[in-house]
Design a protein around this motif. Structure first.
Motif, PDB file in Angstrom:
ATOM      1  N   LEU A   1       0.606  -1.288  -0.019  1.00 35.71           N
ATOM      2  CA  LEU A   1       0.021   0.044   0.036  1.00 35.71           C
ATOM      3  C   LEU A   1       0.830   1.435   0.185  1.00 35.71           C
ATOM      4  CD1 LEU A   1      -2.824  -0.920   2.463  1.00 35.71           C
ATOM      5  CD2 LEU A   1      -3.233  -0.155   0.274  1.00 35.71           C
ATOM      6  N   ALA A   2       1.682   1.183   0.770  1.00 41.95           N
ATOM      7  CA  ALA A   2       2.767   2.251   0.811  1.00 41.95           C
ATOM      8  C   ALA A   2       3.446   2.422  -0.474  1.00 41.95           C
ATOM      9  CB  ALA A   2       3.931   2.212   1.746  1.00 41.95           C
ATOM     10  N   ASP A   3       4.018   1.679  -1.231  1.00 44.83           N
ATOM     11  CA  ASP A   3       4.317   1.670  -2.633  1.00 44.83           C
ATOM     12  C   ASP A   3       3.403   2.116  -3.656  1.00 44.83           C
ATOM     13  OD1 ASP A   3       6.852   0.669  -1.753  1.00 44.83           O
ATOM     14  OD2 ASP A   3       6.518  -1.315  -2.478  1.00 44.83           O
ATOM     15  N   TRP A   4       2.203   1.749  -3.207  1.00 46.07           N
ATOM     16  CA  TRP A   4       1.119   2.040  -4.324  1.00 46.07           C
ATOM     17  C   TRP A   4       0.912   3.889  -4.217  1.00 46.07           C
ATOM     18  CZ3 TRP A   4      -1.107   1.141  -8.699  1.00 46.07           C
ATOM     19  CH2 TRP A   4      -2.444   1.755  -8.841  1.00 46.07           C
ATOM     20  N   ARG A   5       0.910   4.249  -2.947  1.00 35.42           N
ATOM     21  CA  ARG A   5       0.569   5.609  -2.709  1.00 35.42           C
ATOM     22  C   ARG A   5       1.804   6.413  -3.150  1.00 35.42           C
ATOM     23  NH1 ARG A   5      -2.134   3.455   2.749  1.00 35.42           N
ATOM     24  NH2 ARG A   5      -4.440   3.162   1.973  1.00 35.42           N
ATOM     25  N   ASN A   6       3.053   6.163  -2.991  1.00 36.15           N
ATOM     26  CA  ASN A   6       4.136   6.790  -3.357  1.00 36.15           C
ATOM     27  C   ASN A   6       4.268   6.792  -4.859  1.00 36.15           C
ATOM     28  OD1 ASN A   6       4.903   7.286  -0.417  1.00 36.15           O
ATOM     29  ND2 ASN A   6       6.215   5.340  -0.513  1.00 36.15           N
ATOM     30  N   GLN A   7       4.019   5.685  -5.558  1.00 33.76           N
ATOM     31  CA  GLN A   7       3.799   5.604  -7.044  1.00 33.76           C
ATOM     32  C   GLN A   7       2.716   5.899  -7.628  1.00 33.76           C
ATOM     33  OE1 GLN A   7       5.373   1.601  -7.791  1.00 33.76           O
ATOM     34  NE2 GLN A   7       7.115   1.775  -6.411  1.00 33.76           N
ATOM     35  N   ALA A   8       1.949   6.490  -7.033  1.00 34.75           N
ATOM     36  CA  ALA A   8       0.602   6.720  -7.765  1.00 34.75           C
ATOM     37  C   ALA A   8       0.493   7.540  -9.109  1.00 34.75           C
ATOM     38  CB  ALA A   8      -0.582   7.332  -6.781  1.00 34.75           C
ATOM     39  N   PRO A   9       1.393   8.741  -8.835  1.00 33.27           N
ATOM     40  CA  PRO A   9       1.585   9.816 -10.035  1.00 33.27           C
ATOM     41  C   PRO A   9       1.963   9.156 -11.194  1.00 33.27           C
ATOM     42  CG  PRO A   9       2.270  10.773  -7.799  1.00 33.27           C
ATOM     43  CD  PRO A   9       2.079   9.454  -7.676  1.00 33.27           C
ATOM     44  N   LYS A  10       2.661   8.036 -10.960  1.00 36.68           N
ATOM     45  CA  LYS A  10       3.209   7.192 -12.050  1.00 36.68           C
ATOM     46  C   LYS A  10       2.283   5.932 -12.669  1.00 36.68           C
ATOM     47  CE  LYS A  10       6.686   3.929 -13.500  1.00 36.68           C
ATOM     48  NZ  LYS A  10       7.927   3.203 -13.215  1.00 36.68           N
ATOM     49  N   ARG A  11       1.843   5.471 -11.662  1.00 42.88           N
ATOM     50  CA  ARG A  11       1.075   4.276 -11.833  1.00 42.88           C
ATOM     51  C   ARG A  11      -0.589   4.434 -12.297  1.00 42.88           C
ATOM     52  NH1 ARG A  11       3.861  -0.467 -10.484  1.00 42.88           N
ATOM     53  NH2 ARG A  11       2.908  -1.055 -12.255  1.00 42.88           N
ATOM     54  N   LEU A  12      -0.942   5.554 -11.687  1.00 45.00           N
ATOM     55  CA  LEU A  12      -2.545   5.906 -11.958  1.00 45.00           C
ATOM     56  C   LEU A  12      -2.934   5.971 -13.610  1.00 45.00           C
ATOM     57  CD1 LEU A  12      -3.892   7.647  -8.903  1.00 45.00           C
ATOM     58  CD2 LEU A  12      -4.205   5.357  -9.558  1.00 45.00           C
ATOM     59  N   PRO A  13      -1.829   6.957 -14.158  1.00 45.10           N
ATOM     60  CA  PRO A  13      -2.000   7.135 -15.624  1.00 45.10           C
ATOM     61  C   PRO A  13      -1.714   5.792 -16.508  1.00 45.10           C
ATOM     62  CG  PRO A  13      -0.436   8.645 -14.812  1.00 45.10           C
ATOM     63  CD  PRO A  13      -0.855   7.928 -13.656  1.00 45.10           C
ATOM     64  N   GLU A  14      -0.742   4.933 -15.928  1.00 44.09           N
ATOM     65  CA  GLU A  14      -0.685   3.600 -16.591  1.00 44.09           C
ATOM     66  C   GLU A  14      -2.212   2.987 -16.567  1.00 44.09           C
ATOM     67  OE1 GLU A  14       2.066  -0.362 -16.146  1.00 44.09           O
ATOM     68  OE2 GLU A  14       2.695   1.683 -14.933  1.00 44.09           O
ATOM     69  N   LEU A  15      -2.732   2.812 -15.122  1.00 43.93           N
ATOM     70  CA  LEU A  15      -3.996   2.036 -14.851  1.00 43.93           C
ATOM     71  C   LEU A  15      -5.048   2.693 -15.782  1.00 43.93           C
ATOM     72  CD1 LEU A  15      -5.607   0.016 -13.561  1.00 43.93           C
ATOM     73  CD2 LEU A  15      -5.766   1.808 -11.576  1.00 43.93           C
TER      74      LEU A  15
END
Length: 816
Positions: free
Chosen positions: A162-176
């Motif tokens: 969960l910590a990784d997901w929140r930290n990487q959200a600016p990068k991963r959410l556009p990918e999602l």
């Protein structure tokens, strides 16, 4: 038996006990929906926990291991045939052989029961690295849930993921978001498909899971109202689908919809689809709102450090607000209400905001729509002129109208403005030609009509007719007849005067008149043109009906319009316009035969037998219908009874599907004498290679002399290749077209397209002792719509009762 009792039995009895307990649980009528999914997950937890404990005891496995459920199983959402997504998590201290043996003690019993399994064995560090490389793995781990073993190991993994997901959200959410968009492009929109994939299509279960992932990022959140209920409804339908099919499928096939509806206690398959569509729209709309918010937050984050640097660390100002209309402004890429707006005092504000948003090509903000839905006063009846103008402006905005309309509909504003809309909302159309549900088709027609407004004198009436032309599909009987009454009422409520309301009612009543007449009637017959002129009544209405016809067809689907249909409708409009201008329709001579047709006719007359010409098409021909792709087949035969049935039968035996067909009698020059029947077919091979012309001619000669038993050949083929069970098609309908022609009687056939259908029609007409003067055959999706101009032995139209008898005979032959 309680869930605790079932779980205990499964633990005590091993795999066979689990299977029996699982079976009992799935067939408990009193337990379905979320309680059953939760109980199934709990039951499975107990069984897998027993396998893990037994394996660890027997193998002496270390304590630093845990069994973790991920994905749907991690969420406790097990459908009857769901995969089990499992992670055997370990701290790295165990010998690889011992871990492999423990994994086998868990995986193999699952496989032995025939359950699908997605499994992995990883340390927390390996799980994090895999998640960093694979977005789908990371999404699954967001729902990780401890099943058994070392709880601390699972808890630590969840926290770090969960910590990784929140930290990487600016990068991963556009990918999602890109992943969701690609899937939607591939699978289509769940809210409109006749055989939807409940999981993969836009608005389906994967999108609902993606919204959970966005919420877990703490970057944005989906609108909550109705979302949990929509997700639960889709899961309930998937449960019923698994139970009725016995398979792990997410596609709601046509032939299974009635069974699924019965399993859920619903009235019929249409009720089921409407429920699915409503749930999918809720999920899809929530996705649209959520992804806009994600984009807004990410834009703000990316711009904030730069802006702070320029301002020396000063606080940023609020987003700029640009006026769009009275009480409506643009802010941060969305349309919102002005601070001074008062919806409770301004009943036109919802339509004004919607029109402004569509004209600007911007979405309506969720907060604005909900505020309008909660506080706006209802419009008086009839509407004030401004309200009517704003509705027309909204409809005339083109493609942006769709997203604005969906936002209004999501909050119930459309049915509040137009109560009759409720009957067509989310209503499926069980016709392969149609792409959309009834309500979306109406909006799409208005969108198409917006591009044609420069062709008409009254664009407001065209746009309203586009929105209302199929409004009668929510009522019993002929939807055009019911729609005429509704359209008149709606037009009056919206504020059109009596004359305009009458024009709208006429357009709705006759919205199919031009295309059906142009493609199924003889335009050279004066009665055809005069009938249309009497129905339309004026040049202005004809102009509107012409544009509405095109918009309706374009909004229906790719099979509903072509350059060929366009040319036929345009020709009919030209002829009707001349009559409305005061010119009597004249009887046009038959169009001259082409050089190829004339050559074939003379050769057929000279040889006394059929002559064929085959032309294969691989590329579209300008100004000809897309249906022309495939094979163009010209047949010329000296006129005699039975030709239509024989030719159609031969094509059916060769597995050639008739897309369009024209039949006409060609009178040869006086110096030659006699007449030849010309058949111009557009056909396509069902599969395999195309037949040779010589083989087709040989079989046609045999069919005409009686040495080829077509009926036996077709029956033999059907026995060798039985057709798959599908939905039950409505029965065929054969009618006599009133005032269809002065020169012949028009017999119209509407039926489910099937191999040999045209052959059977030909046989029935031959048995009735009538002569087919001309024929116009077309196939729209799975439906055949054919018109046959027939005469009696004297060469004239049939008397009323005689015509009805022929129609009954053809219908009886098709039903039999």
């Amino acid at each position: 038996m309680t869930s605790v009792d079932v779980r205990t039995e499964a633990e005590d009895s091993g795999p066979s006990g689990y299977a029996a307990a699982r079976l009992r649980l799935l067939h408990q009528e009193a337990r379905s929906g979320p309680p059953r999914r939760s109980a199934l997950a709990e039951l499975t937890d107990g069984w897998l926990g027993g396998l893990f404990a037994a394996g660890a005891a027997d193998l002496g496995a270390p304590r630093g291991a845990a069994l973790v459920a991920v994905g749907g199983y991690g969420r406790g959402e097990l459908s009857p045939r769901s995969d089990l997504d499992l992670l055997l998590l370990h701290d790295g201290s165990a010998e690889p052989g011992a871990l492999a043996a423990l994994a086998d003690r868990i995986w193999y019993p699952v496989w032995d029961l025939g359950l699908s399994l997605d499994h992995s064995v990883r340390t927390p560090a390996e799980a994090r690295r895999t998640a960093a490389d694979d977005l789908k793995v990371q999404l699954g781990l967001l729902d990780a849930r401890h099943v058994t073993g070392d709880l601390g190991l699972t808890t630590a993994l969840r926290a770090t993921v969960l910590a990784d997901w929140r930290n990487q959200a600016p990068k991963r959410l556009p990918e999602l978001r890109e992943l969701c968009a690609e899937r939607a492009e591939r699978q289509g929109e769940l809210s409109h498909l006749l055989e939807p994939d409940l999981k993969e299509a836009r608005g389906g279960l994967r999108d609902a899971t993606a919204l959970r992932a966005v919420a877990a990022s703490w970057l944005a959140d989906a609108p909550r109202e109705g979302l949990a209920e929509a997700r639960r409804a889709l899961l309930d339908v998937r449960d019923a689908l698994h139970l009725t099919t016995g398979r792990a499928t997410d596609r709601l096939a046509l032939q299974e919809q009635d069974q699924v509806a019965a399993e859920l206690g619903l009235l019929d398959a249409d009720t089921l689809l409407r429920q699915v569509y409503e749930a999918a729209r809720t999920v899809a709309y929530a996705g649209d709102v959520t992804w806009r918010e994600v984009s807004r937050v990410l834009r703000a984050r990316s711009g904030r450090p730069r802006l702070r640097g320029l301002l020396g660390g000063a606080r940023t100002t609020a987003a700029e607000r640009s006026p769009l209309a009275e009480g409506v402004v643009e802010q941060d890429g969305e349309v919102v209400l002005a601070r001074a707006a008062r919806p409770e005092r301004d009943p036109v504000l919802p339509l004004r905001a919607a029109a402004a948003a569509a004209q600007a090509g911007l979405p309506l903000s969720l907060h604005a729509v909900r505020h309008l839905a909660a506080t706006a006063k209802p419009l008086p009846t009839p509407w004030p002129a401004e309200a009517r103008e704003q509705l027309v402006t909204l409809l005339g905005a083109g493609r942006p109208t769709v997203q604005v309309w969906e936002a209004l509909e999501a909050e119930g504003l459309i049915t509040r403005l137009l109560p009759d809309w409720e009957r067509v909302r989310c209503r499926p159309q069980r016709n392969a030609v149609h792409t959309w549900t009834v309500d979306r088709h109406l909006v799409e027609t208005a969108v198409r009509a917006a591009a044609l407004t420069r062709r008409v004198e009254r664009p407001d009436l065209l746009l309203m007719a586009g929105l209302l032309h199929d409004i009668g599909k929510g009522w019993p009987g002929d939807h055009s007849v019911a729609g005429e009454i509704i359209a008149r009422d709606v037009a009056t409520r919206v504020g059109f005067d009596g004359t305009d309301a009458a024009v709208l009612a006429c357009l709705v009543r006759h919205h199919l008149l031009l295309v059906e007449t142009a493609t199924r009637r003889d335009l050279d017959d004066p009665a055809t043109v005069k009938t249309v002129a009497e129905a339309v009544g004026s040049q202005g209405t004809l102009e509107l009906l012409h544009a509405l016809t095109e918009a309706d067809a374009l909004a229906t689907g790719p099979a509903a319009w072509s350059a060929w249909r366009d040319s036929l409708v345009t020709d009919l409009v030209r002829r009707v316009g001349a009559v409305l201008a005061g010119n009597e329709p004249v009887e046009h001579p038959e169009p001259p035969a082409s050089a190829e047709q004339e050559r074939l006719a003379l050769e057929a007359f000279r040889t006394g037998g059929p002559v064929l010409s085959l032309r294969t098409r691989t590329e579209p021909v300008p100004d000809e219908p897309a249906e022309g792709l495939g094979v163009e087949l010209l047949i010329a035969v000296p006129e005699r009874p039975g030709i239509l049935a024989a030719a159609a039968g031969v094509l059916a035996t060769h597995r050639l599907t008739v897309r369009t067909a024209e039949l006409r009698v060609l009178e040869l020059p006086s110096e030659v004498g006699g007449s030849v029947l010309l058949l111009d077919w557009r056909v396509a091979a069902e599969y395999g290679s195309l037949p040779q012309a010589a083989r087709l001619r040989s079989d046609l000669v045999r069919a005409l002399d009686g040495s080829l038993d077509i009926a036996a050949r077709l029956a033999e083929r059907d026995a060798a290749y039985p057709r798959r069970r599908g939905v039950l098609a409505p029965p065929p309908r054969v009618t006599v077209a009133s005032a269809g022609s002065r020169r012949a009687t028009v017999i119209e056939v509407r039926a489910q397209d099937a191999p040999g259908l045209l052959h059977r029609i030909g046989l029935a007409l031959e048995a009735a002792g009538v002569r087919v003067r001309s024929a116009h055959v077309s196939t729209l999706g799975a439906n055949a719509v054919d018109a046959f101009y027939v005469t009696g032995a004297d060469g004239g139209p049939l008397a009323g009762e005689r015509a009805a008898e022929v129609a009954r005979g053809v219908e009886g032959a098709l039903r039999g």
